[in-house]
Design an enzyme around this catalytic site. Structure first.
Site, PDB file in Angstrom:
ATOM      1  N   GLU A  67     -21.043-149.053  28.686  1.00 50.80           N
ATOM      2  CA  GLU A  67     -20.798-148.210  29.859  1.00 50.80           C
ATOM      3  C   GLU A  67     -19.317-148.206  30.181  1.00 50.80           C
ATOM      4  O   GLU A  67     -18.698-149.269  30.298  1.00 50.80           O
ATOM      5  CB  GLU A  67     -21.600-148.686  31.072  1.00 50.80           C
ATOM      6  CG  GLU A  67     -21.388-147.784  32.290  1.00 50.80           C
ATOM      7  CD  GLU A  67     -22.456-147.958  33.361  1.00 50.80           C
ATOM      8  OE1 GLU A  67     -22.130-147.749  34.534  1.00 50.80           O
ATOM      9  OE2 GLU A  67     -23.603-148.291  33.024  1.00 50.80           O
ATOM     10  N   GLU A  92     -14.276-151.685  32.415  1.00 54.56           N
ATOM     11  CA  GLU A  92     -13.742-151.268  33.716  1.00 54.56           C
ATOM     12  C   GLU A  92     -12.295-151.740  33.833  1.00 54.56           C
ATOM     13  O   GLU A  92     -11.985-152.884  33.504  1.00 54.56           O
ATOM     14  CB  GLU A  92     -14.594-151.879  34.836  1.00 54.56           C
ATOM     15  CG  GLU A  92     -14.093-151.620  36.241  1.00 54.56           C
ATOM     16  CD  GLU A  92     -14.007-150.143  36.572  1.00 54.56           C
ATOM     17  OE1 GLU A  92     -12.875-149.685  36.837  1.00 54.56           O
ATOM     18  OE2 GLU A  92     -15.047-149.455  36.534  1.00 54.56           O
ATOM     19  N   ASP A 119      -8.436-150.876  28.963  1.00 52.17           N
ATOM     20  CA  ASP A 119      -8.459-149.429  28.786  1.00 52.17           C
ATOM     21  C   ASP A 119      -9.592-149.044  27.821  1.00 52.17           C
ATOM     22  O   ASP A 119      -9.617-149.483  26.675  1.00 52.17           O
ATOM     23  CB  ASP A 119      -7.097-148.991  28.226  1.00 52.17           C
ATOM     24  CG  ASP A 119      -6.938-147.490  28.130  1.00 52.17           C
ATOM     25  OD1 ASP A 119      -7.927-146.784  27.902  1.00 52.17           O
ATOM     26  OD2 ASP A 119      -5.796-147.013  28.260  1.00 52.17           O
ATOM     27  N   ASP A 142     -14.272-140.240  37.603  1.00 53.32           N
ATOM     28  CA  ASP A 142     -13.368-139.593  38.554  1.00 53.32           C
ATOM     29  C   ASP A 142     -13.254-138.106  38.207  1.00 53.32           C
ATOM     30  O   ASP A 142     -12.857-137.759  37.095  1.00 53.32           O
ATOM     31  CB  ASP A 142     -11.990-140.251  38.473  1.00 53.32           C
ATOM     32  CG  ASP A 142     -11.085-139.861  39.647  1.00 53.32           C
ATOM     33  OD1 ASP A 142     -11.254-138.739  40.182  1.00 53.32           O
ATOM     34  OD2 ASP A 142     -10.214-140.670  40.016  1.00 53.32           O
ATOM     35  N   LYS A 146      -8.339-131.820  41.996  1.00 52.40           N
ATOM     36  CA  LYS A 146      -7.238-130.866  42.071  1.00 52.40           C
ATOM     37  C   LYS A 146      -6.947-130.282  40.692  1.00 52.40           C
ATOM     38  O   LYS A 146      -6.920-130.998  39.698  1.00 52.40           O
ATOM     39  CB  LYS A 146      -5.988-131.541  42.633  1.00 52.40           C
ATOM     40  CG  LYS A 146      -6.137-132.008  44.076  1.00 52.40           C
ATOM     41  CD  LYS A 146      -4.861-132.650  44.585  1.00 52.40           C
ATOM     42  CE  LYS A 146      -5.038-133.103  46.036  1.00 52.40           C
ATOM     43  NZ  LYS A 146      -3.819-133.772  46.562  1.00 52.40           N
ATOM     44  N   ASP A 178     -21.479-135.881  40.295  1.00 51.72           N
ATOM     45  CA  ASP A 178     -21.867-135.146  41.500  1.00 51.72           C
ATOM     46  C   ASP A 178     -20.887-134.008  41.769  1.00 51.72           C
ATOM     47  O   ASP A 178     -20.855-133.466  42.868  1.00 51.72           O
ATOM     48  CB  ASP A 178     -21.947-136.086  42.709  1.00 51.72           C
ATOM     49  CG  ASP A 178     -20.618-136.763  43.007  1.00 51.72           C
ATOM     50  OD1 ASP A 178     -19.746-136.789  42.118  1.00 51.72           O
ATOM     51  OD2 ASP A 178     -20.441-137.276  44.136  1.00 51.72           O
ATOM     52  N   THR A 215     -27.744-145.053  43.336  1.00 52.19           N
ATOM     53  CA  THR A 215     -26.712-145.817  44.037  1.00 52.19           C
ATOM     54  C   THR A 215     -26.641-145.414  45.519  1.00 52.19           C
ATOM     55  O   THR A 215     -27.115-144.344  45.912  1.00 52.19           O
ATOM     56  CB  THR A 215     -25.339-145.583  43.408  1.00 52.19           C
ATOM     57  OG1 THR A 215     -24.959-144.214  43.602  1.00 52.19           O
ATOM     58  CG2 THR A 215     -25.361-145.888  41.906  1.00 52.19           C
ATOM     59  N   LYS A 216     -26.019-146.280  46.337  1.00 54.66           N
ATOM     60  CA  LYS A 216     -25.811-145.953  47.745  1.00 54.66           C
ATOM     61  C   LYS A 216     -24.974-144.690  47.884  1.00 54.66           C
ATOM     62  O   LYS A 216     -25.218-143.844  48.746  1.00 54.66           O
ATOM     63  CB  LYS A 216     -25.118-147.123  48.451  1.00 54.66           C
ATOM     64  CG  LYS A 216     -25.973-148.352  48.646  1.00 54.66           C
ATOM     65  CD  LYS A 216     -25.224-149.433  49.400  1.00 54.66           C
ATOM     66  CE  LYS A 216     -26.089-150.665  49.604  1.00 54.66           C
ATOM     67  NZ  LYS A 216     -25.341-151.743  50.312  1.00 54.66           N
ATOM     68  N   GLU A 218     -24.867-142.204  45.821  1.00 59.35           N
ATOM     69  CA  GLU A 218     -25.699-141.055  45.487  1.00 59.35           C
ATOM     70  C   GLU A 218     -26.690-140.740  46.605  1.00 59.35           C
ATOM     71  O   GLU A 218     -26.935-139.572  46.923  1.00 59.35           O
ATOM     72  CB  GLU A 218     -26.439-141.337  44.178  1.00 59.35           C
ATOM     73  CG  GLU A 218     -27.129-140.125  43.579  1.00 59.35           C
ATOM     74  CD  GLU A 218     -27.735-140.410  42.227  1.00 59.35           C
ATOM     75  OE1 GLU A 218     -28.453-139.534  41.709  1.00 59.35           O
ATOM     76  OE2 GLU A 218     -27.494-141.507  41.682  1.00 59.35           O
TER      77      GLU A 218
END
Length: 236
Positions: A67, A92, A119, A142, A146, A178, A215-216, A218
């Site tokens: 993941e 991560e 990375d 992420d 923009k 999302d 998840t919270k 979501e």
């Protein structure tokens, strides 16, 4: 890795725009302690950028789930707990999340979970052996909303070139976002990529899968009427 793949990766690295920025987020004392005290048990050092012996790391041969960007690790660890027959390797870059995840792993007493604080691009191109990954997961990356930042988005044509060598034939690529415009971009990238098949019946998105924990973040989005788009592709 073939000579051609090595050349392609070198070219990508030279011109790569990173999909993340290390932010100076607040780290709790517990997270900081976990980074030192729990690291010997759960943290894999990838700084040497050499191929990892996954069987030795986990002490067994088992299907591998990787993941990218597990955040604070709650859903990642929850999935690993519910799926003990697979090995889970989380990547991560943000230290507070790595510390938090190791605390959860320790609390649950899991032996099928390890984490990397490095990375993801370098882990994929330097540390994971060809055709070693059974499932690759990227949930809620992420979206860089923009327009001038869209070039920083993780999932694009170059990303597919990077992940393809490490995926086994028949491996799954699981994604969720999302951000609708980003979902459409992900879908377009993978639908046109050679060697991948969309598991959706109509070549779009799949219903929310039971294996992905809610998840919270979501749940809050659902209350506000925000959508979530799930995609799963299979490497042919």
């Amino acid at each position: 890795m073939t000579e051609k793949n090595a050349e392609n990766n070198a070219l990508l690295e030279k011109h790569r725009i990173k999909s993340y920025v290390i932010r100076a987020g607040r780290m709790t004392t517990a997270q900081s302690n976990a980074l030192t005290e729990l690291a010997p048990k759960y943290l894999i050092d990838s700084s040497a950028e050499k191929p990892l012996d996954i069987a030795a790391i986990f002490g067994r041969e088992a299907p591998l789930v990787v993941e990218i960007g597990f955040g604070m690790g709650k859903s990642f660890v929850e999935m690993a707990k519910a799926d003990p027959l697979r090995n889970y390797l989380g990547i991560e870059v943000h230290p507070p999340g790595v510390g938090a995840a190791m605390m959860l792993i320790e609390k649950e007493g899991l032996t099928n979970v390890k984490v990397i604080n490095y990375d993801a691009y370098l882990v994929l191109t330097k540390c994971l052996k060809p055709q070693s990954v059974d499932i690759l997961q990227i949930f809620f990356p992420d979206p860089w909303p923009k327009a001038r930042h869209h070039k920083r988005r993780l999932i694009n044509d170059s990303f597919i070139d990077v992940i393809t060598p490490v995926l086994k034939h028949g491996a799954q690529v699981r994604m969720a976002t999302d951000w609708q415009e980003y979902a459409e971009e992900m879908l377009e990238c993978f639908n046109k990529a050679e060697g991948f098949t969309n598991t959706s019946e109509n070549n779009t998105y799949i219903p929310r899968p039971e294996w992905r924990p809610l998840t919270k973040f979501e749940l809050r989005g659902e209350r506000l009427g925000h959508g979530v788009w799930d995609l799963v592709f299979i490497r042919d």
